[in-house]
Design a protein around this motif. Sequence first.
Motif, PDB file in Angstrom:
ATOM      1  N   LEU A  77      15.469  22.962  36.089  1.00 45.70           N
ATOM      2  CA  LEU A  77      14.479  21.932  36.373  1.00 45.70           C
ATOM      3  C   LEU A  77      13.764  21.968  37.594  1.00 45.70           C
ATOM      4  O   LEU A  77      12.410  21.685  37.557  1.00 45.70           O
ATOM      5  CB  LEU A  77      15.124  20.456  36.365  1.00 45.70           C
ATOM      6  N   SER A  78      14.255  22.548  38.602  1.00 45.94           N
ATOM      7  CA  SER A  78      13.555  22.496  39.879  1.00 45.94           C
ATOM      8  C   SER A  78      12.506  23.554  39.880  1.00 45.94           C
ATOM      9  O   SER A  78      11.806  23.376  40.746  1.00 45.94           O
ATOM     10  CB  SER A  78      14.682  22.752  41.201  1.00 45.94           C
ATOM     11  N   THR A  79      12.725  24.475  39.268  1.00 48.66           N
ATOM     12  CA  THR A  79      11.727  25.567  38.902  1.00 48.66           C
ATOM     13  C   THR A  79      10.509  25.180  37.960  1.00 48.66           C
ATOM     14  O   THR A  79       9.345  25.961  37.625  1.00 48.66           O
ATOM     15  CB  THR A  79      11.988  26.812  38.393  1.00 48.66           C
ATOM     16  N   ARG A  80      10.643  24.104  37.091  1.00 41.14           N
ATOM     17  CA  ARG A  80       9.759  23.817  36.086  1.00 41.14           C
ATOM     18  C   ARG A  80       9.074  22.409  35.978  1.00 41.14           C
ATOM     19  O   ARG A  80       8.271  22.049  35.259  1.00 41.14           O
ATOM     20  CB  ARG A  80      10.410  23.995  34.518  1.00 41.14           C
ATOM     21  N   VAL A  81       9.999  21.551  36.599  1.00 45.38           N
ATOM     22  CA  VAL A  81       9.145  20.112  36.517  1.00 45.38           C
ATOM     23  C   VAL A  81       8.970  19.547  37.955  1.00 45.38           C
ATOM     24  O   VAL A  81       9.373  20.023  39.145  1.00 45.38           O
ATOM     25  CB  VAL A  81      10.276  19.144  35.659  1.00 45.38           C
ATOM     26  N   GLU A  82       8.036  18.432  38.131  1.00 38.04           N
ATOM     27  CA  GLU A  82       7.733  17.794  39.480  1.00 38.04           C
ATOM     28  C   GLU A  82       8.726  17.102  39.939  1.00 38.04           C
ATOM     29  O   GLU A  82       8.875  17.184  41.192  1.00 38.04           O
ATOM     30  CB  GLU A  82       6.346  17.218  39.168  1.00 38.04           C
ATOM     31  N   THR A  83       9.526  16.430  39.124  1.00 43.02           N
ATOM     32  CA  THR A  83      10.508  15.565  39.692  1.00 43.02           C
ATOM     33  C   THR A  83      11.862  15.665  39.198  1.00 43.02           C
ATOM     34  O   THR A  83      12.342  15.174  38.350  1.00 43.02           O
ATOM     35  CB  THR A  83      10.173  14.287  39.188  1.00 43.02           C
ATOM     36  N   PRO A  84      12.341  16.990  39.842  1.00 45.52           N
ATOM     37  CA  PRO A  84      13.878  17.532  38.902  1.00 45.52           C
ATOM     38  C   PRO A  84      14.950  16.491  39.237  1.00 45.52           C
ATOM     39  O   PRO A  84      15.923  16.328  38.455  1.00 45.52           O
ATOM     40  CB  PRO A  84      13.983  18.725  39.971  1.00 45.52           C
ATOM     41  N   THR A  85      14.900  15.550  40.352  1.00 43.66           N
ATOM     42  CA  THR A  85      16.058  14.862  40.661  1.00 43.66           C
ATOM     43  C   THR A  85      15.919  13.640  39.474  1.00 43.66           C
ATOM     44  O   THR A  85      17.238  13.398  38.935  1.00 43.66           O
ATOM     45  CB  THR A  85      15.876  14.134  41.912  1.00 43.66           C
ATOM     46  N   GLY A  86      14.773  12.953  39.335  1.00 42.03           N
ATOM     47  CA  GLY A  86      14.777  12.019  38.124  1.00 42.03           C
ATOM     48  C   GLY A  86      15.001  12.621  36.870  1.00 42.03           C
ATOM     49  O   GLY A  86      15.850  12.062  36.064  1.00 42.03           O
ATOM     50  N   THR A  87      14.527  13.631  36.633  1.00 41.81           N
ATOM     51  CA  THR A  87      14.647  14.383  35.260  1.00 41.81           C
ATOM     52  C   THR A  87      16.048  14.592  35.084  1.00 41.81           C
ATOM     53  O   THR A  87      16.701  14.516  34.124  1.00 41.81           O
ATOM     54  CB  THR A  87      13.900  15.492  35.226  1.00 41.81           C
ATOM     55  N   PHE A  88      16.699  15.357  36.205  1.00 48.30           N
ATOM     56  CA  PHE A  88      18.059  15.709  36.026  1.00 48.30           C
ATOM     57  C   PHE A  88      18.824  14.515  35.961  1.00 48.30           C
ATOM     58  O   PHE A  88      20.100  14.349  34.955  1.00 48.30           O
ATOM     59  CB  PHE A  88      18.610  16.462  37.394  1.00 48.30           C
ATOM     60  N   THR A  89      18.583  13.398  36.485  1.00 47.91           N
ATOM     61  CA  THR A  89      19.641  12.146  36.536  1.00 47.91           C
ATOM     62  C   THR A  89      19.389  11.617  35.098  1.00 47.91           C
ATOM     63  O   THR A  89      20.632  11.108  34.493  1.00 47.91           O
ATOM     64  CB  THR A  89      19.115  11.110  37.376  1.00 47.91           C
ATOM     65  N   ARG A  90      18.357  11.489  34.726  1.00 48.45           N
ATOM     66  CA  ARG A  90      18.105  10.994  33.244  1.00 48.45           C
ATOM     67  C   ARG A  90      18.766  11.729  32.176  1.00 48.45           C
ATOM     68  O   ARG A  90      19.467  11.330  31.305  1.00 48.45           O
ATOM     69  CB  ARG A  90      16.615  10.682  32.714  1.00 48.45           C
ATOM     70  N   LEU A  91      18.794  13.051  32.322  1.00 43.32           N
ATOM     71  CA  LEU A  91      19.515  14.066  31.399  1.00 43.32           C
ATOM     72  C   LEU A  91      20.978  13.841  31.602  1.00 43.32           C
ATOM     73  O   LEU A  91      21.620  13.832  30.428  1.00 43.32           O
ATOM     74  CB  LEU A  91      18.812  15.395  31.610  1.00 43.32           C
ATOM     75  N   ALA A  92      21.325  13.980  32.692  1.00 39.39           N
ATOM     76  CA  ALA A  92      22.857  14.056  33.137  1.00 39.39           C
ATOM     77  C   ALA A  92      23.351  12.535  32.352  1.00 39.39           C
ATOM     78  O   ALA A  92      24.550  12.592  31.808  1.00 39.39           O
ATOM     79  CB  ALA A  92      23.120  13.778  34.444  1.00 39.39           C
ATOM     80  N   TRP A  93      22.918  11.508  32.744  1.00 33.65           N
ATOM     81  CA  TRP A  93      23.462  10.150  31.661  1.00 33.65           C
ATOM     82  C   TRP A  93      23.451  10.457  30.318  1.00 33.65           C
ATOM     83  O   TRP A  93      24.175   9.998  29.751  1.00 33.65           O
ATOM     84  CB  TRP A  93      22.417   8.980  32.245  1.00 33.65           C
ATOM     85  N   ALA A  94      22.258  10.748  29.944  1.00 36.76           N
ATOM     86  CA  ALA A  94      22.184  11.140  28.305  1.00 36.76           C
ATOM     87  C   ALA A  94      23.349  12.204  28.023  1.00 36.76           C
ATOM     88  O   ALA A  94      24.217  11.754  26.776  1.00 36.76           O
ATOM     89  CB  ALA A  94      20.967  11.684  27.774  1.00 36.76           C
TER      90      ALA A  94
END
Length: 140
Positions: A77-94
């Motif tokens: 995610l850190s190599t592909r999206v602008e906000t990896p922390t937010g994206t990772f957090t949402r994905l991890a909860w899912a």
Amino acid sequence: MSQRTTTIERLREPVAGYGLPARTVVALVASLLGNLAIVNLAISADLAPDLPALSYPPVVFLTTVGVLGAAVVYWLLSTRVETPTGTFTRLAWAVLVLSFVPDIAVLLLDETATAAGVGALVFMHVTAAVACIAFIPSGD
């Protein structure tokens, strides 16, 4: 206007400046300590004495695989999206919610499973997810 800091953001602060490998080690240690404590309590309380998933080897192995997998996902995610922390957090909860499906299946299909034993498994998933969400992202 000031922004409120969440508990997870406060947990992340001491390790946020370190590289992903170091943050992954912190997440792994926190996950293993939490999950091994849960297994120890489950064994001591005799929650599901014959349930293989509530023993040390599978918990250590699966916790390690899960945390390393989470680190790989964050790196991607850190190599592909602008906000990896937010994206990772949402994905991890899912993914955490989806991880309950096999636990429910164990309860329904494994005669050695008990509701309390499966509750311990669910709690271990939550423990690992919170450690990964708190420690793997850099906070960017």
